[in-house]
Motif scaffolding. Sequence first.
Motif, PDB file in Angstrom:
ATOM      1  N   ALA A 221       0.908  -1.176  -0.175  1.00  0.00           N
ATOM      2  CA  ALA A 221       0.075   0.121  -0.296  1.00  0.00           C
ATOM      3  C   ALA A 221       0.908   1.212   0.195  1.00  0.00           C
ATOM      4  O   ALA A 221       1.976   1.476   0.656  1.00  0.00           O
ATOM      5  N   THR A 222       0.471   2.214  -0.665  1.00  0.00           N
ATOM      6  CA  THR A 222       0.964   3.736  -0.767  1.00  0.00           C
ATOM      7  C   THR A 222       0.393   4.270   0.456  1.00  0.00           C
ATOM      8  O   THR A 222      -0.872   4.305   0.532  1.00  0.00           O
ATOM      9  N   ARG A 223       1.174   4.994   1.173  1.00  0.00           N
ATOM     10  CA  ARG A 223       0.759   5.815   2.252  1.00  0.00           C
ATOM     11  C   ARG A 223       0.387   7.269   2.045  1.00  0.00           C
ATOM     12  O   ARG A 223       1.487   7.963   1.267  1.00  0.00           O
ATOM     13  N   LEU A 224      -0.796   7.837   2.429  1.00  0.00           N
ATOM     14  CA  LEU A 224      -1.072   9.048   2.010  1.00  0.00           C
ATOM     15  C   LEU A 224      -1.495   9.795   3.499  1.00  0.00           C
ATOM     16  O   LEU A 224      -2.179   9.155   4.309  1.00  0.00           O
ATOM     17  N   ASP A 225      -1.089  11.134   3.550  1.00  0.00           N
ATOM     18  CA  ASP A 225      -1.310  11.728   4.900  1.00  0.00           C
ATOM     19  C   ASP A 225      -2.170  12.967   4.708  1.00  0.00           C
ATOM     20  O   ASP A 225      -1.881  13.703   3.820  1.00  0.00           O
ATOM     21  N   TYR A 226      -3.025  13.047   5.413  1.00  0.00           N
ATOM     22  CA  TYR A 226      -4.134  14.135   5.545  1.00  0.00           C
ATOM     23  C   TYR A 226      -4.373  14.893   6.732  1.00  0.00           C
ATOM     24  O   TYR A 226      -4.671  13.960   7.708  1.00  0.00           O
TER      25      TYR A 226
ATOM     26  N   ASP B 139      -4.858  -0.315  -6.992  1.00  0.00           N
ATOM     27  CA  ASP B 139      -3.800  -0.299  -6.067  1.00  0.00           C
ATOM     28  C   ASP B 139      -4.359  -0.088  -4.544  1.00  0.00           C
ATOM     29  O   ASP B 139      -5.576   0.143  -4.467  1.00  0.00           O
ATOM     30  N   SER B 140      -3.611  -0.423  -3.756  1.00  0.00           N
ATOM     31  CA  SER B 140      -4.020  -0.121  -2.270  1.00  0.00           C
ATOM     32  C   SER B 140      -3.210   0.978  -1.793  1.00  0.00           C
ATOM     33  O   SER B 140      -2.438   1.380  -1.964  1.00  0.00           O
ATOM     34  N   TYR B 141      -3.847   1.501  -0.630  1.00  0.00           N
ATOM     35  CA  TYR B 141      -3.729   2.768  -0.254  1.00  0.00           C
ATOM     36  C   TYR B 141      -4.170   2.980   1.432  1.00  0.00           C
ATOM     37  O   TYR B 141      -4.939   2.300   1.782  1.00  0.00           O
ATOM     38  N   ILE B 142      -3.025   3.405   2.087  1.00  0.00           N
ATOM     39  CA  ILE B 142      -3.267   3.694   3.696  1.00  0.00           C
ATOM     40  C   ILE B 142      -3.519   5.331   3.638  1.00  0.00           C
ATOM     41  O   ILE B 142      -2.380   6.031   3.430  1.00  0.00           O
ATOM     42  N   LEU B 143      -4.617   5.751   4.447  1.00  0.00           N
ATOM     43  CA  LEU B 143      -4.783   6.820   4.606  1.00  0.00           C
ATOM     44  C   LEU B 143      -4.603   7.274   6.020  1.00  0.00           C
ATOM     45  O   LEU B 143      -5.076   6.662   7.082  1.00  0.00           O
ATOM     46  N   SER B 144      -3.434   8.079   6.349  1.00  0.00           N
ATOM     47  CA  SER B 144      -3.579   8.846   7.534  1.00  0.00           C
ATOM     48  C   SER B 144      -4.213  10.124   7.960  1.00  0.00           C
ATOM     49  O   SER B 144      -3.836  11.078   7.328  1.00  0.00           O
ATOM     50  N   ILE B 145      -5.184  10.088   8.770  1.00  0.00           N
ATOM     51  CA  ILE B 145      -6.215  11.053   8.748  1.00  0.00           C
ATOM     52  C   ILE B 145      -6.004  11.852  10.192  1.00  0.00           C
ATOM     53  O   ILE B 145      -6.125  10.994  11.292  1.00  0.00           O
ATOM     54  N   THR B 146      -5.204  13.047  10.212  1.00  0.00           N
ATOM     55  CA  THR B 146      -5.029  13.636  11.432  1.00  0.00           C
ATOM     56  C   THR B 146      -5.975  14.876  11.920  1.00  0.00           C
ATOM     57  O   THR B 146      -6.148  15.726  10.909  1.00  0.00           O
ATOM     58  N   ASN B 147      -6.787  14.836  12.691  1.00  0.00           N
ATOM     59  CA  ASN B 147      -7.811  15.879  13.046  1.00  0.00           C
ATOM     60  C   ASN B 147      -7.016  16.773  14.179  1.00  0.00           C
ATOM     61  O   ASN B 147      -6.944  16.635  15.208  1.00  0.00           O
ATOM     62  N   VAL B 148      -6.528  18.258  13.318  1.00  0.00           N
ATOM     63  CA  VAL B 148      -5.985  19.138  14.076  1.00  0.00           C
ATOM     64  C   VAL B 148      -6.999  20.182  14.637  1.00  0.00           C
ATOM     65  O   VAL B 148      -6.656  21.384  15.037  1.00  0.00           O
ATOM     66  N   THR B 149      -8.350  19.946  14.780  1.00  0.00           N
ATOM     67  CA  THR B 149      -9.357  20.895  15.280  1.00  0.00           C
ATOM     68  C   THR B 149      -9.746  20.525  16.520  1.00  0.00           C
ATOM     69  O   THR B 149      -9.224  19.519  17.063  1.00  0.00           O
TER      70      THR B 149
END
Length: 490
Positions: free
Chosen positions: A340-345, A408-418
């Motif tokens: 998996a490809t990693r994506l950060d949001y 393709d496979s993806y890992i989404l890292s979701i960070t809530n900064v609110t």
Amino acid sequence: MISRRAVLLGGAAAGAAGFAPSALGRLPTSRDTLPKSAPVRRLALAAGEMEAPLLGPGKPRTKGVCTYDGTPFLTLRAPVGTRLQVDFENRLPDPTTVHWHGVRVPYLSDGVSPLTQAPIPAGGRFSYDVPLPDPGFYFFHPHCDETGQVGRGLVALLLVDDPAEAKLGFDAEHFVIVKDWRLDADNGRWLEMFTDEGASTSGTFGTVRATNGSVTPPRVEAPAYGDVRLRVIVADNTRTIDFGCDTEDAAIIAIDGQALPPLLLSKLPDEIWRMGPAMRLDVHVRMPAPGAEVKVYDYRTAEPYLLTTLVAVDKGRKKTSFRPKALPPPKVPQPDLKRATRLDYLVQTAAGPIVTAEPLPPDDPLAKALIASACVGSRTFWAINRNSWGAGPDLRLPPPLMTLRDGDSYILSITNVTKHVHPMHLHGHIFRVLSSSKKPGIPPYLADTVMTEPNETVEIAFRATSGDWVFHCHILEHMDSGLMGWFRVL
């Protein structure tokens, strides 16, 4: 009854209205999730307004309640593997669309304006192709003026039945629909659904709490020592609940319609499951002795709010030990975590409309798409990685958050900064929730919407399907004020 956003309809909406899929030119391939030989069920569906006693008996009735087919919280059922061909008619005074939440539909039937279709004007029609490849508990709702139309009740349930589940032998099934009403308590008239104060914080809450549309919590009879399948949905614009029962004989058996190994509520932190708008649970409850009751609560409020009471009636059953029933395991596409490809949001606040991503190429058929002002809010308060969906005066479609590859496979890292919770929903996919920085003891599970708490990082993984898919917060004012982006999968 014309909404504030409908009054704002102008050149932008007219531009989007001409943006029909047949005129889009080259698009990602629209994947079908069932074979062409799948059985077809054709049905007519209409959205319209009605009058209803939302404040309760003897109180003023409310006009402009939005429903499908004139039935509050309409419920449709179909066997897994069926294809629904839905001929939809908009009998509302405002534009609308239909989004099939959690269902793996071809993206051109996903109901998102202007990404997959134009808004359907008052009196207009649209045909949706809705394959049902996965059993489970889903629902459908508009994806244009969603805050106003869902706020006034435009939500319907969709149950996709697996014949294998009939062998599990539940004695009863009961729905718990959490949906508040934003009304003037004196005259039953609607209050403004979208407020700047609410949209910029935790949302504009309803003034009247209700379950299954009623201000009186339901009382439901079930066999003593029998097995009840609760199907719980937060259909509200804003409210987050802490779902729980006053019995230890209760277990979560599915999340967002996707089965998981039974998870005892008594083993969870604080014995509750936090649910935000659009999130669903299937819960197996074992009934107590004759005459006893099981109370189902929202424990998030200062005083626990009663959602439903299950009343045990004598049917000659004998008490047995509680063994939660396991549903058949899901067969949805699974991500390959090793490749998996990693994506950060980052989910973050915004002082106004922001777009930092590279624009679409000028020859892309969506490059000049305009968002109908009837479909979004009047201000921008939120962003994903400093990119906001069009709102207020900024009605251009933003570029995609990322272009992904089909399969393709993806890992989404979701960070809530609110400072506020955000239930994040990805269209067109069932994803695996891998981890949470604040809930380390929760095992991985499948879902289509995941709660992100303030200062929490959640990781989800999925296998991408060709299409244009939005990713957004399901607190509807947040979505309408910028907290939405989209992925292009080629």
